[in-house]
Enzyme design. Structure first.
Site, PDB file in Angstrom:
ATOM      1  N   ASP A  34       0.833  -1.208   0.000  1.00 37.78           N
ATOM      2  CA  ASP A  34       0.000   0.000   0.000  1.00 37.78           C
ATOM      3  C   ASP A  34       0.863   1.252   0.000  1.00 37.78           C
ATOM      4  O   ASP A  34       0.544   2.242  -0.656  1.00 37.78           O
ATOM      5  CB  ASP A  34      -0.901   0.014   1.244  1.00 37.78           C
ATOM      6  CG  ASP A  34      -2.018  -1.011   1.114  1.00 37.78           C
ATOM      7  OD1 ASP A  34      -2.052  -1.703   0.070  1.00 37.78           O
ATOM      8  OD2 ASP A  34      -2.833  -1.120   2.059  1.00 37.78           O
ATOM      9  N   SER A  83     -35.946  -6.842 -15.776  1.00 42.03           N
ATOM     10  CA  SER A  83     -35.739  -7.568 -14.525  1.00 42.03           C
ATOM     11  C   SER A  83     -36.016  -9.049 -14.813  1.00 42.03           C
ATOM     12  O   SER A  83     -36.216  -9.413 -15.970  1.00 42.03           O
ATOM     13  CB  SER A  83     -36.587  -6.995 -13.407  1.00 42.03           C
ATOM     14  OG  SER A  83     -37.891  -7.405 -13.550  1.00 42.03           O
ATOM     15  N   ASP A 118     -27.217  -9.463  -4.297  1.00 46.80           N
ATOM     16  CA  ASP A 118     -28.305  -8.686  -3.721  1.00 46.80           C
ATOM     17  C   ASP A 118     -27.842  -7.253  -3.495  1.00 46.80           C
ATOM     18  O   ASP A 118     -27.419  -6.880  -2.401  1.00 46.80           O
ATOM     19  CB  ASP A 118     -28.736  -9.334  -2.402  1.00 46.80           C
ATOM     20  CG  ASP A 118     -30.091  -8.832  -1.964  1.00 46.80           C
ATOM     21  OD1 ASP A 118     -30.741  -8.107  -2.745  1.00 46.80           O
ATOM     22  OD2 ASP A 118     -30.499  -9.154  -0.841  1.00 46.80           O
ATOM     23  N   ARG A 137     -30.969   1.779 -12.225  1.00 45.91           N
ATOM     24  CA  ARG A 137     -31.956   1.145 -13.091  1.00 45.91           C
ATOM     25  C   ARG A 137     -33.223   2.014 -13.259  1.00 45.91           C
ATOM     26  O   ARG A 137     -33.810   2.051 -14.323  1.00 45.91           O
ATOM     27  CB  ARG A 137     -32.342  -0.226 -12.519  1.00 45.91           C
ATOM     28  CG  ARG A 137     -33.350  -0.932 -13.341  1.00 45.91           C
ATOM     29  CD  ARG A 137     -33.485  -2.397 -12.959  1.00 45.91           C
ATOM     30  NE  ARG A 137     -34.510  -2.994 -13.787  1.00 45.91           N
ATOM     31  CZ  ARG A 137     -35.799  -2.961 -13.514  1.00 45.91           C
ATOM     32  NH1 ARG A 137     -36.209  -2.401 -12.416  1.00 45.91           N
ATOM     33  NH2 ARG A 137     -36.677  -3.506 -14.321  1.00 45.91           N
ATOM     34  N   GLU A 176     -23.865  -5.089 -10.588  1.00 43.39           N
ATOM     35  CA  GLU A 176     -24.567  -4.908  -9.313  1.00 43.39           C
ATOM     36  C   GLU A 176     -23.630  -4.230  -8.317  1.00 43.39           C
ATOM     37  O   GLU A 176     -22.533  -4.733  -8.056  1.00 43.39           O
ATOM     38  CB  GLU A 176     -24.971  -6.302  -8.802  1.00 43.39           C
ATOM     39  CG  GLU A 176     -26.056  -6.294  -7.776  1.00 43.39           C
ATOM     40  CD  GLU A 176     -27.458  -6.259  -8.381  1.00 43.39           C
ATOM     41  OE1 GLU A 176     -27.599  -6.119  -9.617  1.00 43.39           O
ATOM     42  OE2 GLU A 176     -28.422  -6.361  -7.595  1.00 43.39           O
ATOM     43  N   TYR A 228     -22.135  -8.414 -14.863  1.00 41.21           N
ATOM     44  CA  TYR A 228     -22.664  -9.689 -15.335  1.00 41.21           C
ATOM     45  C   TYR A 228     -23.294  -9.664 -16.720  1.00 41.21           C
ATOM     46  O   TYR A 228     -23.817 -10.670 -17.166  1.00 41.21           O
ATOM     47  CB  TYR A 228     -23.663 -10.283 -14.343  1.00 41.21           C
ATOM     48  CG  TYR A 228     -24.710  -9.321 -13.814  1.00 41.21           C
ATOM     49  CD1 TYR A 228     -24.664  -8.904 -12.494  1.00 41.21           C
ATOM     50  CD2 TYR A 228     -25.736  -8.851 -14.619  1.00 41.21           C
ATOM     51  CE1 TYR A 228     -25.608  -8.043 -11.987  1.00 41.21           C
ATOM     52  CE2 TYR A 228     -26.685  -7.987 -14.123  1.00 41.21           C
ATOM     53  CZ  TYR A 228     -26.619  -7.583 -12.806  1.00 41.21           C
ATOM     54  OH  TYR A 228     -27.548  -6.714 -12.315  1.00 41.21           O
ATOM     55  N   CYS A 413     -61.505  -0.697  24.848  1.00 37.86           N
ATOM     56  CA  CYS A 413     -62.697  -0.059  25.415  1.00 37.86           C
ATOM     57  C   CYS A 413     -63.066  -0.595  26.800  1.00 37.86           C
ATOM     58  O   CYS A 413     -63.988  -0.092  27.430  1.00 37.86           O
ATOM     59  CB  CYS A 413     -63.875  -0.221  24.456  1.00 37.86           C
ATOM     60  SG  CYS A 413     -64.493  -1.900  24.405  1.00 37.86           S
ATOM     61  N   CYS A 432     -66.807   0.176  20.875  1.00 37.49           N
ATOM     62  CA  CYS A 432     -65.352   0.011  21.015  1.00 37.49           C
ATOM     63  C   CYS A 432     -64.678   0.747  19.858  1.00 37.49           C
ATOM     64  O   CYS A 432     -64.939   0.450  18.687  1.00 37.49           O
ATOM     65  CB  CYS A 432     -65.001  -1.472  20.994  1.00 37.49           C
ATOM     66  SG  CYS A 432     -63.224  -1.782  20.895  1.00 37.49           S
TER      67      CYS A 432
HETATM   68  S1  IVH Z   1     -29.226 -10.535 -15.255  1.00 39.19           S
HETATM   69  C1  IVH Z   1     -31.772  -9.416 -18.672  1.00 39.19           C
HETATM   70  N1  IVH Z   1     -27.534 -11.499 -13.522  1.00 39.19           N
HETATM   71  O1  IVH Z   1     -31.357  -9.347 -10.038  1.00 39.19           O
HETATM   72  C2  IVH Z   1     -30.859  -9.762 -17.571  1.00 39.19           C
HETATM   73  N2  IVH Z   1     -29.174  -9.990 -12.729  1.00 39.19           N
HETATM   74  O2  IVH Z   1     -34.716  -9.020 -11.006  1.00 39.19           O
HETATM   75  C3  IVH Z   1     -31.202  -9.104 -16.320  1.00 39.19           C
HETATM   76  N3  IVH Z   1     -29.028  -9.497 -10.352  1.00 39.19           N
HETATM   77  O3  IVH Z   1     -32.489  -6.392 -11.441  1.00 39.19           O
HETATM   78  C4  IVH Z   1     -30.355  -9.230 -15.163  1.00 39.19           C
HETATM   79  N4  IVH Z   1     -27.289 -10.745  -9.932  1.00 39.19           N
HETATM   80  O4  IVH Z   1     -30.220  -6.332 -10.372  1.00 39.19           O
HETATM   81  C5  IVH Z   1     -28.590 -10.695 -13.707  1.00 39.19           C
HETATM   82  N5  IVH Z   1     -25.958 -12.406 -12.100  1.00 39.19           N
HETATM   83  C6  IVH Z   1     -26.987 -11.610 -12.299  1.00 39.19           C
HETATM   84  C7  IVH Z   1     -27.569 -10.875 -11.246  1.00 39.19           C
HETATM   85  C8  IVH Z   1     -28.679 -10.077 -11.508  1.00 39.19           C
HETATM   86  C9  IVH Z   1     -28.169  -9.908  -9.418  1.00 39.19           C
HETATM   87  C10 IVH Z   1     -30.161  -8.600 -10.075  1.00 39.19           C
HETATM   88  C11 IVH Z   1     -30.404  -7.517 -11.064  1.00 39.19           C
HETATM   89  C12 IVH Z   1     -31.849  -7.621 -11.461  1.00 39.19           C
HETATM   90  C13 IVH Z   1     -32.409  -8.541 -10.424  1.00 39.19           C
HETATM   91  C14 IVH Z   1     -33.464  -9.479 -10.980  1.00 39.19           C
END
Ligand code: IVH
Length: 668
Positions: A34, A83, A118, A137, A176, A228, A413, A432
């Protein structure tokens, strides 16, 4: 140093720093200490200070360059950020795999299986390799411009690495943003020490941190990112998801290390099990796995629905059970006086939602579970929604826990409490306040008299302020009285009075339902309205008359009859009649009972009716609309994209009809 020389030196330093950033943040495999790294960065800063003209936005010194904003700008995404549909049961995965293979007309499909992180989904745009824009998003089409904040995340390269793969003119990638569990815990500790409320979970912390208007604040929050998906690009053609992931990591955009491929549902299920175990050891949160068809031309063939692709699915983990403590048990009084014990919990995050209360249903439940005040318990969410106590950890008792008994008097009551089957009830009726508030809210609710602007909160206020002492007082409300209350202004008072007026013309079925007679739901209310045609006739109905009616059993008959014998109820109805509620004097024009005795079930989307509309029509014609598949269903009306109910119905050999046939049956 001459400028010319400085240009060279600066470029060399930046290159070196980027290389070490990549090793440290993306590969997690640093080559230098570092201190050495800090030295490089300091040198670069000094040179840039001497030659401010040479500072560029992509310089490693510029991660916190942005100034505080008043609000975020908006960004239209390069392509909609979809989604995912989600599955919880293995069965659903079997069906997903079957559908994909059926639609692609092949038995051989490779799926890419990834952890479902997540956090918070973001889009990043790189032009000629330079990071130019980052957005949240939002609604999937338009998001917030969080470019400056994204730049503060050290894992985000400001320039893509170009040595190994060609860099396209433009590429939009999706990832993410997360906060590691350790960082989240430290961050929460700091919040509490400074007198702030702790955050519920790492996802909320990540989302809140990324959305600071001052990028300097975001820079202080320990955020991280995994990529991803390549959402869009110019000058690049990718054939598979795996190839896309490969591009991402070659460019220095970190991808997750647990990505695998599977060929069938069993492979997917095994991966899911494996990741569910792994989850406990990870230093970031995942809430399931994501399964994607690998080949892009297959993806294109399968297409997408309005909000989600048909080639991918999120296979979620069952929601976790979390441990917490029962701090107290309070008693809630329902509309018909039922007393429900409710556990007051030390707030705990269960699958992303903070839970601080859970119903304990009734005294029997309390006794059987032997739940006591002070107990440590496990809390889950039934059907992933309603909080429930699933286990008492008796080994953690210290002897100070207190047993709970339903009180002998109503906690609101003071009236006597009487036993009614498994339940205890307050005998106070509408004297009541708790029952009064709930009865008024029910009377005004959507399926009943549908009085807009008279929701739970307003009812609460109007009862507490003494404007509503009984249900019929709704029709005595006037603008002046409302204006004397803090929550009402000219417009809101007018709106409420107007919707009260409108409700006077609602039909008899709604009025009967609105009365809140025990065991009389919307459907039974409609049956009664159709059968008797007027409230006067219904009031005179004897139990023998009532039980004659198809669908009215002795329990409902008894409820209706005892309601009509109660002088207070009759008086209330008279008040409402004199205040202009038309349903009471109305003689309903009865529609023919053409569907009497017939039960319908709807699955999939209809094009000419909304689901509610179709159900209402069936009920108006004397039929029943149900949502569970069983042998008792006469017709299954199948719309577009029917769900699992369709398959179940076919297995049971039920009569499945399309929308046109349904219209014929209605006589339309
Ligand atoms: S793919 C069209 N891959 O999960 C492809 N989503 O409702 C769409 N998420 O809003 C997403 N890990 O925020 C994809 N390996 C992953 C993911 C991922 C987390 C989230 C993403 C999306 C929600 C699914």
């Amino acid at each position: 140093m001459q400028e010319k020389e400085a240009i060279k030196k600066i470029e060399q330093l930046r290159k070196e720093i980027r290389h070490h950033d990549y090793l440290y943040y993306v590969l997690n495999n640093p080559e230098i200490s570092d201190t050495k790294y800090d030295k490089l960065l300091r040198k670069l800063k000094e040179l840039e200070e001497k030659f401010p003209k040479l500072v560029t936005p992509d310089s490693p010194t510029q991660r916190v360059g942005g100034t505080p904003l008043d609000e975020f700008g908006t960004v239209r995404h390069s392509k909609p950020m979809l989604s995912l549909d989600s599955a919880i049961k293995e069965e659903e995965i079997l069906r997903f795999d079957e559908r994909i293979k059926r639609e692609l007309e092949t038995g051989e499909v490779v799926y890419v299986a990834e952890p479902k992180l997540d956090g918070l989904s973001v889009e990043l745009i790189y032009e000629n390799g330079y990071f130019v824009r980052g957005s949240t998003r939002g609604d999937g089409v338009i998001g917030e411009d969080v470019t400056e904040n994204i730049k503060t995340i050290r894992t985000v390269p400001l320039i893509l690495r170009s040595s190994e793969k060609n860099i396209p003119k433009m590429v939009a990638v999706r990832g993410e943003v997360i906060m590691h569990i350790k960082d989240f815990e430290n961050f929460n500790k700091m919040l509490v020490e400074n007198g702030y409320q702790p955050l519920a979970n790492p996802r909320n912390a990540a989302a809140g941190s990324l959305r600071r208007l001052n990028p300097k604040e975001t820079a202080e929050r320990p955020l991280d990112i995994y990529f991803y998906e390549i959402m869009d690009s110019q000058g690049l053609s990718i054939e598979t998801q795996l190839e896309g992931l490969d591009y991402l990591s070659k460019w220095g955009l970190r991808t997750n290390g647990f990505i695998e491929t599977c060929n069938d549902s069993q492979g997917i299920i095994n991966y899911h099990h494996k990741m569910e175990e792994k989850r406990e050891t990870l230093d970031y949160e995942i809430d399931g796995v994501v399964i994607k068809v690998n080949k892009i031309d297959f993806q294109e063939k399968l297409g997408q629905k309005s909000r989600s692709p048909r080639w991918a699915i999120a296979f979620k983990f069952p929601s976790r059970k979390e441990e917490t403590q029962i701090l107290g048990i309070t008693v809630q009084v329902g509309r018909t006086g039922t007393l429900t014990p409710v556990a007051l919990l030390k707030p705990v995050d269960v699958g992303g939602v903070t839970v601080s209360r859970a119903s304990l249903h009734n005294q029997d439940f309390v006794n059987i579970m032997d739940v006591r005040i002070g107990d440590f318990v496990k809390v889950g969410r039934a059907g992933d929604v309603i909080p429930e106590v699933t286990e008492v950890i008796k080994s953690k008792r210290n002897g100070k826990e207190k047993k709970f008994y339903i009180p002998k008097n109503c906690p609101v009551c003071g009236s006597n409490v009487v036993k009614d089957g498994a339940y205890y009830k307050c005998a106070g009726g509408l004297s009541c306040i708790a029952q009064l508030k709930r009865s008024i809210a029910h009377f005004a609710s959507k399926g009943a008299m549908d009085i807009e602007h008279l929701g739970r909160k307003s009812v609460e206020l109007l009862v507490d302020e003494g404007l509503l002492k009984r249900v019929s007082d709704i029709y005595r409300l006037n603008k002046e009285d409302l204006l004397s209350l803090p929550r009402f202004a000219e417009k809101s008072a007018e709106n409420l009075i107007e919707s009260v007026e409108k409700s006077k013309d609602k039909n008899l079925a709604r009025f009967i339902y609105a009365l809140g007679i025990p065991n009389v739901g919307e459907h039974v209310a409609r049956v009664l309205a159709d059968k008797f045609g007027s409230l006067d006739k219904l009031k005179e109905a004897k139990i023998e008359d009532l039980v004659q009616i198809f669908e009215i059993g002795p329990e409902i008959a008894e409820s209706v009859n005892s309601f009509s014998r109660e002088p207070n109820n009759l008086e209330e109805i008279e008040h409402m009649k004199s205040l202009g509620v038309n349903a009471i004097s109305e003689v309903s024009s009865k529609k023919p009972d053409t569907l009497m005795g017939k039960t319908f079930l709807f699955t999939g989307s209809l094009t000419q009716f909304s689901r509610d509309e179709a159900k209402r029509i069936v009920e108006e014609l004397g039929g029943r609309a149900v949502s569970l598949v069983s042998k008792n269903v006469d017709y299954v009306v199948v719309g577009d994209n029917p769900g699992s109910k369709y398959e179940k119905a076919r297995k049971l050999n039920l009569e499945c009809i399309d929308e046109n046939k349904f219209k014929q049956i209605l006589g339309k």
